[in-house]
Design a protein around this motif. Structure first.
Motif, PDB file in Angstrom:
ATOM      1  N   ASN A 148       0.808  -1.218   0.000  1.00  0.00           N
ATOM      2  CA  ASN A 148       0.000   0.000   0.000  1.00  0.00           C
ATOM      3  C   ASN A 148       0.844   1.272   0.000  1.00  0.00           C
ATOM      4  O   ASN A 148       0.308   2.370  -0.097  1.00  0.00           O
ATOM      5  CB  ASN A 148      -0.932   0.028   1.218  1.00  0.00           C
ATOM      6  CG  ASN A 148      -2.110  -0.904   1.062  1.00  0.00           C
ATOM      7  OD1 ASN A 148      -2.156  -1.707   0.147  1.00  0.00           O
ATOM      8  ND2 ASN A 148      -3.072  -0.804   1.958  1.00  0.00           N
ATOM      9  N   PHE A 149       2.172   1.123   0.133  1.00  0.00           N
ATOM     10  CA  PHE A 149       3.061   2.269   0.247  1.00  0.00           C
ATOM     11  C   PHE A 149       3.821   2.497  -1.055  1.00  0.00           C
ATOM     12  O   PHE A 149       3.915   1.609  -1.900  1.00  0.00           O
ATOM     13  CB  PHE A 149       4.073   2.055   1.375  1.00  0.00           C
ATOM     14  CG  PHE A 149       3.467   1.876   2.743  1.00  0.00           C
ATOM     15  CD1 PHE A 149       2.181   2.300   3.028  1.00  0.00           C
ATOM     16  CD2 PHE A 149       4.189   1.260   3.752  1.00  0.00           C
ATOM     17  CE1 PHE A 149       1.625   2.135   4.285  1.00  0.00           C
ATOM     18  CE2 PHE A 149       3.653   1.086   5.020  1.00  0.00           C
ATOM     19  CZ  PHE A 149       2.368   1.524   5.283  1.00  0.00           C
ATOM     20  N   VAL A 154       8.614   2.667   1.585  1.00  0.00           N
ATOM     21  CA  VAL A 154       9.140   1.366   2.008  1.00  0.00           C
ATOM     22  C   VAL A 154      10.648   1.457   2.222  1.00  0.00           C
ATOM     23  O   VAL A 154      11.185   0.895   3.192  1.00  0.00           O
ATOM     24  CB  VAL A 154       8.797   0.273   0.979  1.00  0.00           C
ATOM     25  CG1 VAL A 154       9.488  -1.049   1.329  1.00  0.00           C
ATOM     26  CG2 VAL A 154       7.287   0.077   0.902  1.00  0.00           C
ATOM     27  N   GLY A 155      11.343   2.169   1.340  1.00  0.00           N
ATOM     28  CA  GLY A 155      12.783   2.343   1.510  1.00  0.00           C
ATOM     29  C   GLY A 155      13.132   3.002   2.827  1.00  0.00           C
ATOM     30  O   GLY A 155      14.071   2.583   3.515  1.00  0.00           O
ATOM     31  N   GLU A 156      12.384   4.034   3.207  1.00  0.00           N
ATOM     32  CA  GLU A 156      12.633   4.712   4.480  1.00  0.00           C
ATOM     33  C   GLU A 156      12.384   3.781   5.666  1.00  0.00           C
ATOM     34  O   GLU A 156      13.128   3.790   6.649  1.00  0.00           O
ATOM     35  CB  GLU A 156      11.751   5.958   4.583  1.00  0.00           C
ATOM     36  CG  GLU A 156      12.149   7.071   3.628  1.00  0.00           C
ATOM     37  CD  GLU A 156      11.164   8.228   3.647  1.00  0.00           C
ATOM     38  OE1 GLU A 156      10.177   8.144   4.419  1.00  0.00           O
ATOM     39  OE2 GLU A 156      11.377   9.198   2.901  1.00  0.00           O
ATOM     40  N   ALA A 196       3.923  -1.865  -8.328  1.00  0.00           N
ATOM     41  CA  ALA A 196       4.955  -2.631  -9.033  1.00  0.00           C
ATOM     42  C   ALA A 196       6.347  -2.155  -8.617  1.00  0.00           C
ATOM     43  O   ALA A 196       7.246  -2.974  -8.389  1.00  0.00           O
ATOM     44  CB  ALA A 196       4.773  -2.503 -10.538  1.00  0.00           C
ATOM     45  N   ARG A 197       6.528  -0.837  -8.494  1.00  0.00           N
ATOM     46  CA  ARG A 197       7.829  -0.319  -8.067  1.00  0.00           C
ATOM     47  C   ARG A 197       8.152  -0.781  -6.644  1.00  0.00           C
ATOM     48  O   ARG A 197       9.297  -1.133  -6.338  1.00  0.00           O
ATOM     49  CB  ARG A 197       7.843   1.210  -8.168  1.00  0.00           C
ATOM     50  CG  ARG A 197       7.963   1.723  -9.602  1.00  0.00           C
ATOM     51  CD  ARG A 197       8.229   3.212  -9.627  1.00  0.00           C
ATOM     52  NE  ARG A 197       7.059   3.974  -9.241  1.00  0.00           N
ATOM     53  CZ  ARG A 197       6.140   4.429 -10.088  1.00  0.00           C
ATOM     54  NH1 ARG A 197       6.249   4.178 -11.389  1.00  0.00           N
ATOM     55  NH2 ARG A 197       5.120   5.131  -9.670  1.00  0.00           N
ATOM     56  N   THR A 198       7.145  -0.780  -5.776  1.00  0.00           N
ATOM     57  CA  THR A 198       7.346  -1.272  -4.418  1.00  0.00           C
ATOM     58  C   THR A 198       7.711  -2.751  -4.426  1.00  0.00           C
ATOM     59  O   THR A 198       8.606  -3.197  -3.705  1.00  0.00           O
ATOM     60  CB  THR A 198       6.079  -1.051  -3.583  1.00  0.00           C
ATOM     61  OG1 THR A 198       5.824   0.353  -3.483  1.00  0.00           O
ATOM     62  CG2 THR A 198       6.239  -1.625  -2.177  1.00  0.00           C
ATOM     63  N   SER A 199       7.036  -3.511  -5.268  1.00  0.00           N
ATOM     64  CA  SER A 199       7.313  -4.942  -5.372  1.00  0.00           C
ATOM     65  C   SER A 199       8.734  -5.203  -5.847  1.00  0.00           C
ATOM     66  O   SER A 199       9.414  -6.117  -5.347  1.00  0.00           O
ATOM     67  CB  SER A 199       6.301  -5.595  -6.326  1.00  0.00           C
ATOM     68  OG  SER A 199       6.556  -6.970  -6.484  1.00  0.00           O
ATOM     69  N   TRP A 200       9.214  -4.410  -6.797  1.00  0.00           N
ATOM     70  CA  TRP A 200      10.583  -4.581  -7.283  1.00  0.00           C
ATOM     71  C   TRP A 200      11.593  -4.291  -6.171  1.00  0.00           C
ATOM     72  O   TRP A 200      12.588  -4.988  -6.033  1.00  0.00           O
ATOM     73  CB  TRP A 200      10.839  -3.649  -8.469  1.00  0.00           C
ATOM     74  CG  TRP A 200       9.995  -3.961  -9.667  1.00  0.00           C
ATOM     75  CD1 TRP A 200       9.478  -5.192 -10.025  1.00  0.00           C
ATOM     76  CD2 TRP A 200       9.532  -3.034 -10.650  1.00  0.00           C
ATOM     77  NE1 TRP A 200       8.734  -5.087 -11.162  1.00  0.00           N
ATOM     78  CE2 TRP A 200       8.739  -3.785 -11.585  1.00  0.00           C
ATOM     79  CE3 TRP A 200       9.705  -1.667 -10.861  1.00  0.00           C
ATOM     80  CZ2 TRP A 200       8.131  -3.188 -12.685  1.00  0.00           C
ATOM     81  CZ3 TRP A 200       9.092  -1.074 -11.956  1.00  0.00           C
ATOM     82  CH2 TRP A 200       8.325  -1.822 -12.855  1.00  0.00           C
ATOM     83  N   LEU A 201      11.329  -3.251  -5.379  1.00  0.00           N
ATOM     84  CA  LEU A 201      12.224  -2.924  -4.276  1.00  0.00           C
ATOM     85  C   LEU A 201      12.263  -4.059  -3.258  1.00  0.00           C
ATOM     86  O   LEU A 201      13.330  -4.468  -2.800  1.00  0.00           O
ATOM     87  CB  LEU A 201      11.779  -1.615  -3.601  1.00  0.00           C
ATOM     88  CG  LEU A 201      12.675  -1.073  -2.488  1.00  0.00           C
ATOM     89  CD1 LEU A 201      12.595   0.446  -2.445  1.00  0.00           C
ATOM     90  CD2 LEU A 201      12.285  -1.630  -1.118  1.00  0.00           C
TER      91      LEU A 201
END
Length: 240
Positions: A148-149, A154-156, A196-201
């Motif tokens: 959801n983020f 998520v990185g932080e 998708a970007r969150t999933s890749w991270l």
């Protein structure tokens, strides 16, 4: 000839009543704050036990552990953590939702499984980013809904986890199966791309630091649990 089960004993009835109260509160808050809650039902015991795996399996059985649970909700995963704790262990329960945090405070006094860890448990009604970095942990269990983020958020969060996790310590978190595929069908393009970007991270973190991943089908919805280990000698790079 089969026997008909007898009536539930008082302890079983008490536990069922506790779970019903937890579920009612969870559903009420999930409807109001789904972005932060990120689930449609409390975590199952199977998921809770999987998330607590590296509290059960510890490198030094004689040394107490400092544990951090983030997004403790109504205590469903906390019960799995409590079952794995040993005398001398401590746990910080971080929950930004004030309703959930107050509920957790009450559970530590009244719940049959959580009251046994009350002396070593503290509830913090604040986001994880406000916790500071002065305390170190041997194990972190995260219940935050990364899907959801944004990837930056998520990185932080993961940067904070690695900052307070001792070298060699473990980070355990979960995500629901097929989230990205479902969003590809029903979500707006911008929301799908964000997820998708969150999933890749997250996948990059699992590839670099992962020690185990396990599929938990006995949960609503089914979930993946990922366990990461902080490098023992080299500080991890930033997650982004």
């Amino acid at each position: 000839m089969s026997e008909t089960p007898g009536p539930a004993g008082p302890l079983t009835a008490l536990k069922l009543d506790e779970r019903l109260r937890d579920t009612r509160l969870f559903l009420a808050q999930a409807l109001r704050t789904f972005h932060a809650t990120g689930a449609i039902a409390p975590s199952s015991r199977a998921l809770a036990d999987a998330l607590a795996r590296y509290i059960h399996v510890r490198p030094d059985p004689d040394r107490p552990m400092n544990i951090l649970e983030v997004g403790a909700g109504t205590g469903a995963v906390t019960r799995g953590i409590a079952a794995a704790m040993r005398p001398g262990d401590t746990v910080d329960l971080v929950e930004a939702n004030p309703e959930f945090a107050a509920h957790l405070e009450g559970l530590l006094k009244t719940d049959s499984e959580l009251s046994v860890i009350a002396d070593g448990a503290s509830v913090h009604a604040k986001p994880i980013g406000e916790m500071g970095t002065d305390r170190r942990y041997d194990a972190i269990v995260s219940g935050l809904p990364f899907a959801n983020f944004t990837s930056e958020e998520v990185g932080e969060i993961v940067d904070h986890y690695f900052a307070v996790l001792r070298p060699g310590g473990t980070l355990s978190f979960y995500g629901y199966l097929y989230t990205k595929e479902v969003r590809a069908v029903i979500a707006r393009r911008s929301d799908y791309l964000r997820q998708a970007r969150t999933s890749w991270l997250v996948q990059d973190l699992v590839d670099r630091y992962g020690i185990r991943s396990e599929k938990i089908l006995a949960n609503l919805p089914p979930a993946w649990v990922h366990h990461l280990r902080r490098p023992a000698t080299v500080p991890p790079p930033r997650a982004r």
